[in-house]
Design a protein around this motif. Structure first.
Motif, PDB file in Angstrom:
ATOM      1  N   SER A 345       0.852  -1.202   0.000  1.00 41.78           N
ATOM      2  CA  SER A 345       0.000   0.000   0.000  1.00 41.78           C
ATOM      3  C   SER A 345       0.883   1.245   0.000  1.00 41.78           C
ATOM      4  O   SER A 345       1.893   1.299   0.695  1.00 41.78           O
ATOM      5  CB  SER A 345      -0.902   0.002   1.234  1.00 41.78           C
ATOM      6  OG  SER A 345      -0.115  -0.141   2.398  1.00 41.78           O
ATOM      7  N   GLY A 346       0.498   2.223  -0.778  1.00 40.57           N
ATOM      8  CA  GLY A 346       1.290   3.460  -0.849  1.00 40.57           C
ATOM      9  C   GLY A 346       2.433   3.325  -1.841  1.00 40.57           C
ATOM     10  O   GLY A 346       2.546   2.339  -2.563  1.00 40.57           O
ATOM     11  N   GLU A 391       1.612   0.625   9.689  1.00 39.42           N
ATOM     12  CA  GLU A 391       0.419  -0.109   9.279  1.00 39.42           C
ATOM     13  C   GLU A 391       0.288  -0.201   7.772  1.00 39.42           C
ATOM     14  O   GLU A 391      -0.772  -0.001   7.199  1.00 39.42           O
ATOM     15  CB  GLU A 391      -0.819   0.487   9.926  1.00 39.42           C
ATOM     16  CG  GLU A 391      -0.772   0.242  11.422  1.00 39.42           C
ATOM     17  CD  GLU A 391      -1.942   0.820  12.156  1.00 39.42           C
ATOM     18  OE1 GLU A 391      -3.018   0.838  11.567  1.00 39.42           O
ATOM     19  OE2 GLU A 391      -1.764   1.261  13.296  1.00 39.42           O
ATOM     20  N   PHE A 393       0.462  -2.537   4.381  1.00 42.58           N
ATOM     21  CA  PHE A 393       0.155  -3.944   4.106  1.00 42.58           C
ATOM     22  C   PHE A 393       0.518  -4.220   2.660  1.00 42.58           C
ATOM     23  O   PHE A 393       0.835  -3.303   1.900  1.00 42.58           O
ATOM     24  CB  PHE A 393      -1.310  -4.268   4.402  1.00 42.58           C
ATOM     25  CG  PHE A 393      -2.279  -3.445   3.635  1.00 42.58           C
ATOM     26  CD1 PHE A 393      -2.621  -3.791   2.331  1.00 42.58           C
ATOM     27  CD2 PHE A 393      -2.859  -2.317   4.195  1.00 42.58           C
ATOM     28  CE1 PHE A 393      -3.513  -3.019   1.629  1.00 42.58           C
ATOM     29  CE2 PHE A 393      -3.754  -1.552   3.488  1.00 42.58           C
ATOM     30  CZ  PHE A 393      -4.084  -1.896   2.193  1.00 42.58           C
ATOM     31  N   MET A 441      -3.836  -7.978   9.486  1.00 49.39           N
ATOM     32  CA  MET A 441      -4.301  -8.431  10.804  1.00 49.39           C
ATOM     33  C   MET A 441      -3.450  -9.624  11.249  1.00 49.39           C
ATOM     34  O   MET A 441      -2.962 -10.392  10.426  1.00 49.39           O
ATOM     35  CB  MET A 441      -5.756  -8.932  10.702  1.00 49.39           C
ATOM     36  CG  MET A 441      -6.779  -7.848  10.524  1.00 49.39           C
ATOM     37  SD  MET A 441      -7.074  -6.994  12.067  1.00 49.39           S
ATOM     38  CE  MET A 441      -8.080  -5.665  11.442  1.00 49.39           C
ATOM     39  N   ASP A 464      -2.145  -3.311  -9.584  1.00 52.58           N
ATOM     40  CA  ASP A 464      -3.222  -2.355  -9.931  1.00 52.58           C
ATOM     41  C   ASP A 464      -2.704  -1.165 -10.745  1.00 52.58           C
ATOM     42  O   ASP A 464      -3.497  -0.395 -11.282  1.00 52.58           O
ATOM     43  CB  ASP A 464      -3.986  -1.890  -8.684  1.00 52.58           C
ATOM     44  CG  ASP A 464      -3.075  -1.235  -7.654  1.00 52.58           C
ATOM     45  OD1 ASP A 464      -1.858  -1.120  -7.923  1.00 52.58           O
ATOM     46  OD2 ASP A 464      -3.577  -0.830  -6.589  1.00 52.58           O
TER      47      ASP A 464
ATOM     48  N   SER B  54      -4.769   1.634  -2.648  1.00 52.29           N
ATOM     49  CA  SER B  54      -4.233   0.853  -1.537  1.00 52.29           C
ATOM     50  C   SER B  54      -3.847   1.760  -0.372  1.00 52.29           C
ATOM     51  O   SER B  54      -3.981   1.371   0.787  1.00 52.29           O
ATOM     52  CB  SER B  54      -3.037   0.030  -2.000  1.00 52.29           C
ATOM     53  OG  SER B  54      -2.044   0.866  -2.554  1.00 52.29           O
ATOM     54  N   ALA B  55      -3.399   2.999  -0.685  1.00 48.89           N
ATOM     55  CA  ALA B  55      -3.055   3.938   0.393  1.00 48.89           C
ATOM     56  C   ALA B  55      -4.298   4.288   1.198  1.00 48.89           C
ATOM     57  O   ALA B  55      -4.243   4.445   2.421  1.00 48.89           O
ATOM     58  CB  ALA B  55      -2.428   5.200  -0.187  1.00 48.89           C
ATOM     59  N   LEU B  57      -6.968   2.290   1.498  1.00 48.84           N
ATOM     60  CA  LEU B  57      -7.328   1.090   2.240  1.00 48.84           C
ATOM     61  C   LEU B  57      -6.521   1.010   3.541  1.00 48.84           C
ATOM     62  O   LEU B  57      -7.023   0.610   4.579  1.00 48.84           O
ATOM     63  CB  LEU B  57      -7.045  -0.155   1.392  1.00 48.84           C
ATOM     64  CG  LEU B  57      -7.976  -0.359   0.187  1.00 48.84           C
ATOM     65  CD1 LEU B  57      -7.489  -1.525  -0.658  1.00 48.84           C
ATOM     66  CD2 LEU B  57      -9.410  -0.599   0.646  1.00 48.84           C
ATOM     67  N   ARG B  58      -5.253   1.446   3.440  1.00 49.07           N
ATOM     68  CA  ARG B  58      -4.374   1.424   4.597  1.00 49.07           C
ATOM     69  C   ARG B  58      -4.945   2.296   5.724  1.00 49.07           C
ATOM     70  O   ARG B  58      -4.927   1.914   6.888  1.00 49.07           O
ATOM     71  CB  ARG B  58      -3.003   1.962   4.195  1.00 49.07           C
ATOM     72  CG  ARG B  58      -1.892   1.484   5.080  1.00 49.07           C
ATOM     73  CD  ARG B  58      -0.667   2.334   4.896  1.00 49.07           C
ATOM     74  NE  ARG B  58      -0.391   2.971   6.175  1.00 49.07           N
ATOM     75  CZ  ARG B  58      -0.306   4.251   6.375  1.00 49.07           C
ATOM     76  NH1 ARG B  58      -0.453   5.093   5.386  1.00 49.07           N
ATOM     77  NH2 ARG B  58      -0.061   4.723   7.569  1.00 49.07           N
ATOM     78  N   LEU B  61      -7.842   0.552   7.294  1.00 44.52           N
ATOM     79  CA  LEU B  61      -7.360  -0.543   8.132  1.00 44.52           C
ATOM     80  C   LEU B  61      -6.814   0.006   9.451  1.00 44.52           C
ATOM     81  O   LEU B  61      -7.087  -0.535  10.529  1.00 44.52           O
ATOM     82  CB  LEU B  61      -6.259  -1.303   7.384  1.00 44.52           C
ATOM     83  CG  LEU B  61      -5.609  -2.446   8.160  1.00 44.52           C
ATOM     84  CD1 LEU B  61      -6.627  -3.550   8.423  1.00 44.52           C
ATOM     85  CD2 LEU B  61      -4.415  -3.006   7.408  1.00 44.52           C
ATOM     86  N   SER B  62      -6.075   1.085   9.333  1.00 42.12           N
ATOM     87  CA  SER B  62      -5.479   1.700  10.505  1.00 42.12           C
ATOM     88  C   SER B  62      -6.571   2.145  11.478  1.00 42.12           C
ATOM     89  O   SER B  62      -6.478   1.933  12.690  1.00 42.12           O
ATOM     90  CB  SER B  62      -4.620   2.880  10.044  1.00 42.12           C
ATOM     91  OG  SER B  62      -4.138   3.577  11.135  1.00 42.12           O
ATOM     92  N   GLN B  64      -9.585   0.935  11.605  1.00 38.63           N
ATOM     93  CA  GLN B  64     -10.218  -0.280  12.119  1.00 38.63           C
ATOM     94  C   GLN B  64      -9.429  -0.821  13.315  1.00 38.63           C
ATOM     95  O   GLN B  64      -9.995  -1.196  14.322  1.00 38.63           O
ATOM     96  CB  GLN B  64     -10.279  -1.324  10.996  1.00 38.63           C
ATOM     97  CG  GLN B  64     -10.909  -2.657  11.407  1.00 38.63           C
ATOM     98  CD  GLN B  64     -12.407  -2.526  11.657  1.00 38.63           C
ATOM     99  OE1 GLN B  64     -13.165  -2.171  10.754  1.00 38.63           O
ATOM    100  NE2 GLN B  64     -12.829  -2.784  12.897  1.00 38.63           N
TER     101      GLN B  64
END
Lengths: 530, 98
Positions: A345-346, A391, A393, A441, A464, B54-55, B57-58, B61-62, B64
Motif C-alpha cells: 500500500s502506498g 500499518e 500492508f 491483521m 493495480d 491501496s493507500a 485502504l491502509r 485498516l489503521s 479499524q
C-alpha cells in the motif's frame, strides 16, 4: 520597451511648455493693465486741457459770436491762447463748438492752417460724436474719453468739457483730440521689453529648475535603473552591492526598498542553493536506492536457461524513484517453481522499505521448503504484523507449481485477478474470493486453491498500476483493455505479452503522469521435460 | 476529496467523498488520528466516494485497528466499484461493511 522620450527630455519639454504658458498669460495681463493705465493717463491730460479752456472762456460771449459771426479782441485773445496751448502740448485738434441736434457749429478752432474751421462753420457729427457731446453738454458732465479710429482724422482720443455762462447753463463745448499713434508704439515697445524680461527670468529659472530636477529626481532614478539592470549579475559576486541615494524623499525610500530586496534575494538564493544541494543529495541516494531495488528483483532473462518446462518474464516500472510493487520467481526445489507478484500500500520510500522486508520474508519462508502458498503467507503475515507501526500492508498473489505435472496451488491475498490462457484459447480473468492482504491483521488464515496447467497454457499476473492506469480524463485503463492487448497475438511469449500490455497502457495514458507502479509477470508452461 | 465529520457524544460519523488515493489519504489519516480519542462508535459513510487506492485502504485498516481497541467501526454506503475493491483485496473480511 522602446523609450520614446528620456526623462530629461520630458522634464525639459514640460518646463518649456510651462514657460510658454507663463509668458502668454503675463503678457496678456500686463498689456491689459498697461492699456488701462495709458487710457487713464490720456483721459486726465485731455480733460485738464478742456477744463482749463472751459474755465478760461467767458461763456456769455458765445451766444453773441454765434449770432453775429463777428470777431472782436476777446475772440482773438482766446484763439491765441488756444493756439499756443495746442502748439505747446502737441495736441492734434483744440476747438470750441456748440452742439446742435444734427450738427455742430464751430466758435474757435486752434488751427493756423487754411484747413481751420472758421467761426460759424457747420460740421456733421463724427461717429459716436453726438453721444459724446450729449454726455458732456450738461451741468455735471461725465468725463469719459472717446477713442476713435477715423479715416480723415486718424487714431484719436477725444475729450469734451462744457463752457458755462454766468447763469451756470452750458453754452458750448471745449474739445481736444489727441493723436494715439505714439501710444501703440509704446505699447508694442513695452510688450517686447516685457517678453524679453519674462523670457530671461524663465530661462534662468528653467536652467536652475532643470539642474535641481536632475540632481534630485533624474540622477537617482538612473542610479536605481542601472542597479536593477545589473542586479542579477551582481548577485553572483561575493560582494554585496547597494545603492546610495540621499534625497530624503520617496526616491531614498525606493532605494532602501531596492537594497532590502537585493539582500533578501541574496539570502533566498543562498537558502535555495542549500535546498537544491540537499535535493540533489536525496536524488543521488534515491538513484542508488532505485538500483538496489531493481537489483533485488530477478532481472536476467531467461533466468533458468536449462529448464525447458517453462518460460517466464517480468518487469517493474516504479512511479517514483522507488516503488512498492515487486515480483519474484525462484525454484523451491528441483520440481517446484514459486511465482509471486505483490503490491505494498502506498508508494515511494516507505512502500519500498516495506517491500524489501516483505519480499525477503516471503522468499525465506518458501526456500525453507514450504510448498503451500497459504502457509508461506501465514508465516510471512505473522512476521510482518510485528512492529508494523506504519500499518502498511501488501497484497500478494503467490503460486507454487509442480513442473513435472503442471499441478499447483495458488493463494491470493487481496491481489488482482490473474489472467489465464489455455492453449489455443483466449486470456480470461480467473475470479475467486480473495483472502485479506498480508500484514493487515494478526492470525489470518489464507485460503489456497489447486490449479493445473497444461502444455501451452499462459499465465499473466499484474498489479493495480496496470488496471488503474489513468488517462488525462481520469478514465481507468481497466482489465478489459488489458485482456484485449494480451489476446492480440496468440503466439506471443512472456516478453511479448508484457510489451503488448505496456504499449497498450502507454497509448491509453498518453501524456498523463504515471500514478502507480506498473508491474507485470508472464509465464508460459511447455509441459514436463522430455 | 471531501471530509464531513458529525460528532454525537461518543459516536463519530465521517462522510468521505471523491478520490481517496496516495495524495489525499494522508489528509484523512490526520483527520481520523486527531478525532478518534474517546470515540466508541465510528461510522465511515463512503457513499460519495468514487475511488479508493491501496493507500486509502491502509487508512481504513489503521482506523479499524484503532477502533478494535476502543469500540467499533462500521463502513456504510460503498458503491459497486468500491465494494469490488473491498472484495478483491479481502477487506470484506477485515472491515464491518454494511
Amino acid at each position: 520597451m522602446k523609450k520614446r522620450l528620456t526623462l530629461t527630455a520630458k522634464a525639459l519639454l514640460s518646463l518649456t511648455l510651462m514657460a510658454a504658458f507663463i509668458i502668454v498669460f503675463t503678457c496678456l495681463g500686463i498689456s491689459f493693465s498697461f492699456y488701462l493705465d495709458m487710457k487713464e493717463d490720456y483721459r486726465r491730460t485731455a480733460f485738464s486741457y478742456t477744463r482749463t479752456a472751459a474755465d478760461f472762456i467767458n461763456g456769455d460771449t458765445i451766444k453773441k459770436y454765434y449770432e453775429t459771426g463777428e470777431k472782436d479782441d476777446y475772440y482773438y485773445t482766446i484763439l491765441d491762447f488756444l493756439c499756443s496751448a495746442r502748439k505747446e502740448s502737441n495736441l492734434k485738434y483744440y476747438y470750441v463748438f456748440i452742439p446742435f441736434e444734427n450738427d455742430v457749429v464751430y466758435i474757435w478752432d486752434a488751427d493756423n492752417t487754411e484747413n481751420a474751421c472758421d467761426l460759424g462753420y457747420h460740421e456733421p457729427y463724427l461717429e459716436n460724436g453726438k453721444k459724446t457731446a450729449e454726455g458732456a453738454f450738461k451741468k455735471d458732465p461725465k468725463e469719459e474719453l472717446t477713442i476713435n479710429r477715423d479715416a480723415v482724422y486718424g487714431f484719436i482720443a477725444s475729450a469734451c468739457s462744457p463752457v458755462f455762462d454766468s447763469s451756470g447753463e452750458p453754452v458750448a463745448l471745449v474739445a481736444v483730440d489727441m493723436a494715439m499713434e505714439g501710444w501703440i508704439e509704446s505699447l508694442v515697445m513695452f510688450i517686447s521689453l516685457e517678453i524679453l524680461n519674462v523670457l530671461l527670468v524663465i530661462i534662468v529659472s528653467m536652467v536652475v529648475l532643470y539642474f535641481i530636477m536632475r540632481r534630485s529626481v533624474i540622477r537617482p532614478i538612473e542610479v536605481i535603473n542601472a542597479a536593477a539592470k545589473d542586479m542579477v549579475s551582481a548577485l553572483d559576486s561575493e560582494e554585496k552591492t547597494s545603492i546610495e541615494i540621499h534625497t530624503r524623499d520617496e526616491l531614498e525610500e525606493l532605494a532602501g526598498s531596492f537594497n532590502q530586496m537585493n539582500d533578501e534575494l541574496r539570502d533566498y538564493l543562498i537558502r535555495l542553493a542549500a535546498v537544491t544541494a540537499e535535493k540533489e543529495r536525496i536524488g543521488a541516494e534515491l538513484n542508488v536506492a532505485t538500483q538496489i531495488q531493481a537489483a533485488m528483483l530477478p532481472s536476467v532473462f531467461p533466468p533458468f536457461p536449462d529448464r525447458k518446462e517453462f518460460d517466464i518474464y517480468a518487469t517493474m516500472t516504479p512511479a517514483k524513484e522507488v516503488g512498492g510493487d515487486f515480483y519474484d520467481f525462484f525454484l523451491i526445489d528441483d520440481d517446484h517453481l514459486a511465482m509471486l507478484i505483490a503490491d505494498v500500500s502506498g508508494k515511494g520510500v516507505p512502500a519500498a522499505l516495506f517491500m524489501v522486508i516483505a519480499k525477503t520474508i516471503i522468499k525465506n519462508h518458501a526456500q525453507l521448503g514450504e510448498i503451500s502458498p497459504a502457509k508461506i503467507l501465514m508465516s510471512a503475515n505473522e512476521q510482518l504484523c510485528e512492529g508494523n507501526q506504519a500499518e502498511l500492508f501488501v497484497t500478494v498473489w503467490l503460486a507454487v507449481i509442480e513442473l513435472s505435472t503442471g499441478k499447483g496451488k495458488a493463494a491470493n491475498a487481496g491481489h488482482e485477478h490473474p489472467a489465464l490462457c489455455r492453449r489455443d484459447g483466449k486470456f480470461e480473468l480467473i475470479e475467486y474470493r480473495h483472502s485479506p492482504a498480508v500484514a493487515t491483521m494478526d492470525g489470518i488464515r489464507f485460503k489456497e486453491h489447486d490449479f493445473e496447467l497444461y502444455p501451452g497454457d499462459k499465465l499473466f499476473v499484474y498489479t493495480d498500476g496496470v488496471a488503474e492506469a489513468t488517462d488525462a480524463h481520469d478514465c481507468l485503463y481497466g482489465t478489459e483493455r488489458m485482456i484485449d492487448a494480451l489476446n492480440k497475438d496468440p503466439a506471443a511469449g512472456p516478453a511479448e505479452m508484457l510489451s503488448a500490455v505496456k504499449a497498450s497502457v502507454d497509448e491509453f495514458v498518453g501524456d498523463a503522469p504515471q500514478f502507480d507502479d506498473l508491474t507485470m509477470l508472464g509465464m508460459v508452461y511447455y509441459g514436463p521435460a522430455k | 476529496m471531501t471530509i464531513n465529520k458529525t460528532l454525537n457524544e461518543n459516536k463519530l460519523t465521517v462522510g468521505i467523498g471523491g478520490r481517496l488515493d496516495t495524495v489525499t489519504a494522508p489528509e484523512l489519516e490526520k483527520e481520523l488520528n486527531d478525532s478518534l480519542e474517546g470515540i466508541t462508535d465510528l461510522v465511515l459513510d463512503i457513499s460519495e466516494l468514487d475511488y479508493i487506492s491501496s493507500a486509502g485502504l491502509r487508512v481504513l485498516l489503521s482506523a479499524q485497528k484503532t477502533m478494535n481497541k476502543q469500540g467499533s467501526m462500521t463502513v456504510t454506503g460503498a458503491n459497486e466499484a468500491i465494494m469490488e475493491i473491498f472484495d478483491v483485496t479481502g477487506f470484506v473480511d477485515l472491515l464491518n461493511i454494511q
